[in-house]
Design a protein around this motif. Structure first.
Motif, PDB file in Angstrom:
ATOM      1  N   VAL A 154      -5.305  44.964  27.148  1.00  0.00           N
ATOM      2  CA  VAL A 154      -6.151  43.870  26.686  1.00  0.00           C
ATOM      3  C   VAL A 154      -6.317  42.895  27.846  1.00  0.00           C
ATOM      4  CG1 VAL A 154      -6.481  42.054  24.978  1.00  0.00           C
ATOM      5  CG2 VAL A 154      -5.274  44.154  24.348  1.00  0.00           C
ATOM      6  N   GLY A 155      -7.526  42.853  28.412  1.00  0.00           N
ATOM      7  CA  GLY A 155      -7.785  42.018  29.576  1.00  0.00           C
ATOM      8  C   GLY A 155      -8.855  40.984  29.319  1.00  0.00           C
ATOM      9  N   GLY A 156      -8.972  40.043  30.238  1.00  0.00           N
ATOM     10  CA  GLY A 156      -9.975  38.989  30.132  1.00  0.00           C
ATOM     11  C   GLY A 156      -9.538  37.788  30.946  1.00  0.00           C
ATOM     12  N   TYR A 157     -10.441  36.838  31.114  1.00  0.00           N
ATOM     13  CA  TYR A 157     -10.136  35.650  31.908  1.00  0.00           C
ATOM     14  C   TYR A 157      -9.162  34.728  31.175  1.00  0.00           C
ATOM     15  CZ  TYR A 157     -13.827  36.756  35.254  1.00  0.00           C
ATOM     16  OH  TYR A 157     -14.589  37.360  36.214  1.00  0.00           O
ATOM     17  N   ALA A 158      -8.586  33.799  31.918  1.00  0.00           N
ATOM     18  CA  ALA A 158      -7.672  32.807  31.342  1.00  0.00           C
ATOM     19  C   ALA A 158      -8.377  32.044  30.222  1.00  0.00           C
ATOM     20  CB  ALA A 158      -7.219  31.837  32.434  1.00  0.00           C
ATOM     21  N   GLY A 159      -7.706  31.920  29.085  1.00  0.00           N
ATOM     22  CA  GLY A 159      -8.274  31.185  27.962  1.00  0.00           C
ATOM     23  C   GLY A 159      -9.263  31.969  27.125  1.00  0.00           C
ATOM     24  N   SER A 160      -9.421  33.258  27.395  1.00  0.00           N
ATOM     25  CA  SER A 160     -10.396  34.054  26.640  1.00  0.00           C
ATOM     26  C   SER A 160      -9.899  34.419  25.246  1.00  0.00           C
ATOM     27  CB  SER A 160     -10.731  35.333  27.407  1.00  0.00           C
ATOM     28  OG  SER A 160      -9.575  36.147  27.557  1.00  0.00           O
ATOM     29  N   GLY A 161      -8.592  34.319  25.015  1.00  0.00           N
ATOM     30  CA  GLY A 161      -8.027  34.715  23.720  1.00  0.00           C
ATOM     31  C   GLY A 161      -7.389  36.086  23.759  1.00  0.00           C
ATOM     32  N   LYS A 162      -7.196  36.657  24.941  1.00  0.00           N
ATOM     33  CA  LYS A 162      -6.652  38.020  25.042  1.00  0.00           C
ATOM     34  C   LYS A 162      -5.220  38.113  24.524  1.00  0.00           C
ATOM     35  CE  LYS A 162      -5.409  37.360  29.903  1.00  0.00           C
ATOM     36  NZ  LYS A 162      -5.877  35.942  29.919  1.00  0.00           N
ATOM     37  N   GLU A 273     -16.982  27.229  27.721  1.00  0.00           N
ATOM     38  CA  GLU A 273     -16.561  26.075  26.927  1.00  0.00           C
ATOM     39  C   GLU A 273     -15.324  26.400  26.101  1.00  0.00           C
ATOM     40  OE1 GLU A 273     -18.264  23.037  23.474  1.00  0.00           O
ATOM     41  OE2 GLU A 273     -19.591  24.505  24.411  1.00  0.00           O
ATOM     42  N   SER A 274     -15.318  27.573  25.465  1.00  0.00           N
ATOM     43  CA  SER A 274     -14.157  27.956  24.669  1.00  0.00           C
ATOM     44  C   SER A 274     -12.936  28.200  25.542  1.00  0.00           C
ATOM     45  CB  SER A 274     -14.472  29.220  23.853  1.00  0.00           C
ATOM     46  OG  SER A 274     -15.481  28.976  22.910  1.00  0.00           O
ATOM     47  N   MET A 275     -13.144  28.838  26.710  1.00  0.00           N
ATOM     48  CA  MET A 275     -12.014  29.076  27.606  1.00  0.00           C
ATOM     49  C   MET A 275     -11.382  27.764  28.040  1.00  0.00           C
ATOM     50  SD  MET A 275     -13.016  32.356  29.992  1.00  0.00           S
ATOM     51  CE  MET A 275     -14.622  31.795  30.544  1.00  0.00           C
ATOM     52  N   ARG A 276     -12.213  26.800  28.373  1.00  0.00           N
ATOM     53  CA  ARG A 276     -11.668  25.510  28.804  1.00  0.00           C
ATOM     54  C   ARG A 276     -10.889  24.847  27.674  1.00  0.00           C
ATOM     55  NH1 ARG A 276     -14.941  20.627  31.888  1.00  0.00           N
ATOM     56  NH2 ARG A 276     -13.113  19.350  32.354  1.00  0.00           N
ATOM     57  N   GLU A 277     -11.410  24.945  26.474  1.00  0.00           N
ATOM     58  CA  GLU A 277     -10.725  24.320  25.347  1.00  0.00           C
ATOM     59  C   GLU A 277      -9.370  24.963  25.099  1.00  0.00           C
ATOM     60  OE1 GLU A 277     -12.147  22.582  21.116  1.00  0.00           O
ATOM     61  OE2 GLU A 277     -12.627  24.679  21.455  1.00  0.00           O
ATOM     62  N   TYR A 278      -9.307  26.303  25.120  1.00  0.00           N
ATOM     63  CA  TYR A 278      -8.035  26.992  24.920  1.00  0.00           C
ATOM     64  C   TYR A 278      -7.047  26.657  26.027  1.00  0.00           C
ATOM     65  CZ  TYR A 278     -10.200  29.892  21.312  1.00  0.00           C
ATOM     66  OH  TYR A 278     -10.827  30.334  20.180  1.00  0.00           O
ATOM     67  N   ILE A 279      -7.520  26.632  27.279  1.00  0.00           N
ATOM     68  CA  ILE A 279      -6.646  26.325  28.407  1.00  0.00           C
ATOM     69  C   ILE A 279      -6.100  24.906  28.284  1.00  0.00           C
ATOM     70  CG2 ILE A 279      -6.599  25.925  30.891  1.00  0.00           C
ATOM     71  CD1 ILE A 279      -8.566  28.242  31.200  1.00  0.00           C
ATOM     72  N   THR A 280      -6.955  23.966  27.868  1.00  0.00           N
ATOM     73  CA  THR A 280      -6.526  22.584  27.708  1.00  0.00           C
ATOM     74  C   THR A 280      -5.441  22.467  26.646  1.00  0.00           C
ATOM     75  OG1 THR A 280      -8.702  21.757  28.379  1.00  0.00           O
ATOM     76  CG2 THR A 280      -7.281  20.247  27.154  1.00  0.00           C
ATOM     77  N   PHE A 281      -5.624  23.150  25.530  1.00  0.00           N
ATOM     78  CA  PHE A 281      -4.687  23.022  24.424  1.00  0.00           C
ATOM     79  C   PHE A 281      -3.344  23.686  24.710  1.00  0.00           C
ATOM     80  CE2 PHE A 281      -6.029  21.033  20.434  1.00  0.00           C
ATOM     81  CZ  PHE A 281      -7.276  20.575  20.814  1.00  0.00           C
TER      82      PHE A 281
END
Length: 337
Positions: A154-162, A273-281
């Motif tokens: 399961v791959g993806g960028y930081a904050g993608s929800g992987k 936008e979602s990635m940034r929000e997940y990373i922030t939280f």
């Protein structure tokens, strides 16, 4: 008034609360309970003032609040007015009712979440992987294993929800989960310090040239311990360089095939936008550079990037897949509690 967001309808959140006959105070109590049951962080109070700000459009709820609202009201993000529906998105949360006889109708709730795994290209066998995951979940209660072992990347960028999606698969199937960050972080931090660097560095040449390969080697060595025993395994890491390298993926596939083990790459797609929000939280120290230089960071990634081999894709733009995973978890808890 908070910053305007596309498709945000805060009035729908209030309508849902009133339709459930809840006061602001009672809704806060229920939200805290839901958050505790789902092990969600970031909802320390859920007081009436906070809920009122959400409903009036003064404050846009963070991801943990949105997830808790979805679980509390058994509704999707579009249904609660958090955003507009994506093209073709199912916008109704139809929780399968639990049966006293556990007659299997609850499987539909799990299937709806698993069906978010879609083919990333024409050669990917998404139906086969979907069925394997469902079979593994059913086997946890019935026994037997008709399939070859499988390694799910399961791959993806930081904050993608992987990571969240990988955890969902592991909980569903009972397969062990190998998550790069908790598995390798102590080693990576000590190594960076020993090399005269910052323990939270994930962006300099020092990390990329002298540490990253060691980090991924640790992850893969742990995976081979399972693969050599023919144990199905879920692995999660960005895998940016790995999944986009036909040679790396071919070597992995060939070696696994020689042991009678299949490989299933899954790419988690997300929007900036979602990635940034997940990373922030998640407030991880290793993300400080990304958040401080977000525009610069975005120049280094390609949100349309896909693996170079046949793969599956989970569309997690605006948290859609994670919401469905939460709903499936809730259905499972109701049946097997």
């Amino acid at each position: 008034m908070a910053k305007s967001r596309p498709g945000w309808r805060p009035d729908l959140l209030r309508a849902q609360r009133e339709a459930h006959g809840l006061t602001l105070e009672k809704a806060g109590e229920r939200l805290r309970q839901v958050a505790e049951e789902a092990k969600l962080k970031g909802i320390p109070a859920a007081n009436p003032q906070t809920l009122w700000q959400h409903e009036q459009g003064e404050v846009y709820p963070g991801p943990h609040y949105r997830r808790a609202y979805c679980l509390l009201y058994r509704a999707t993000d579009p249904e609660l007015g958090f955003r507009a529906a994506l093209p073709g998105e199912e916008t109704k949360f139809r929780l399968t009712p639990a049966s006293d006889d556990h007659n299997g109708t609850h499987v539909l709730a799990v299937e709806r979440a698993i069906h978010r795994i879609a083919p990333g290209n024409d050669e990917a066998d998404h139906m086969g992987v979907q069925q394997r995951i469902l079979d593994a979940w059913k086997r946890r209660h019935t026994g037997g294993d008709p399939h070859r072992p499988v390694v799910v990347l399961v791959g993806g960028y930081a904050g993608s929800g992987k990571t969240e999606f990988a955890r969902f698969l592991a909980q569903l199937t009972g397969w062990p989960l190998l998550d790069k960050d908790p598995l390798t972080r102590p080693l990576v931090e000590r190594l960076l310090v020993a090399l005269g660097g910052d323990p939270n560095d994930r962006h300099t040449d020092l990390y990329r040239e002298q540490v990253r390969n060691v980090e991924y080697d640790c992850l893969m060595q742990a995976a081979w311990a399972n693969i050599n025993c023919r144990i199905s395994t879920v692995m999660t890491a960005p895998f940016i360089a790995e999944m986009t390298s036909k040679e790396w993926m071919q070597r992995l596939t060939n070696r696994c095939a020689s042991l009678g083990v299949d490989v299933a790459p899954i790419w988690v797609q997300c929007d900036p936008e979602s990635m940034r929000e997940y990373i922030t939280f998640r407030s991880a120290a290793r993300d400080a550079w990304k958040l401080q230089r977000w525009d610069e960071y975005l120049q280094t990634i390609d949100v349309d990037l896909r693996p170079a081999v046949p793969h599956l894709v989970v569309d997690n733009r605006l948290g859609a897949a994670i919401s469905l995973a939460d709903q499936a978890r809730q259905a499972i808890r109701e049946v097997y509690a």
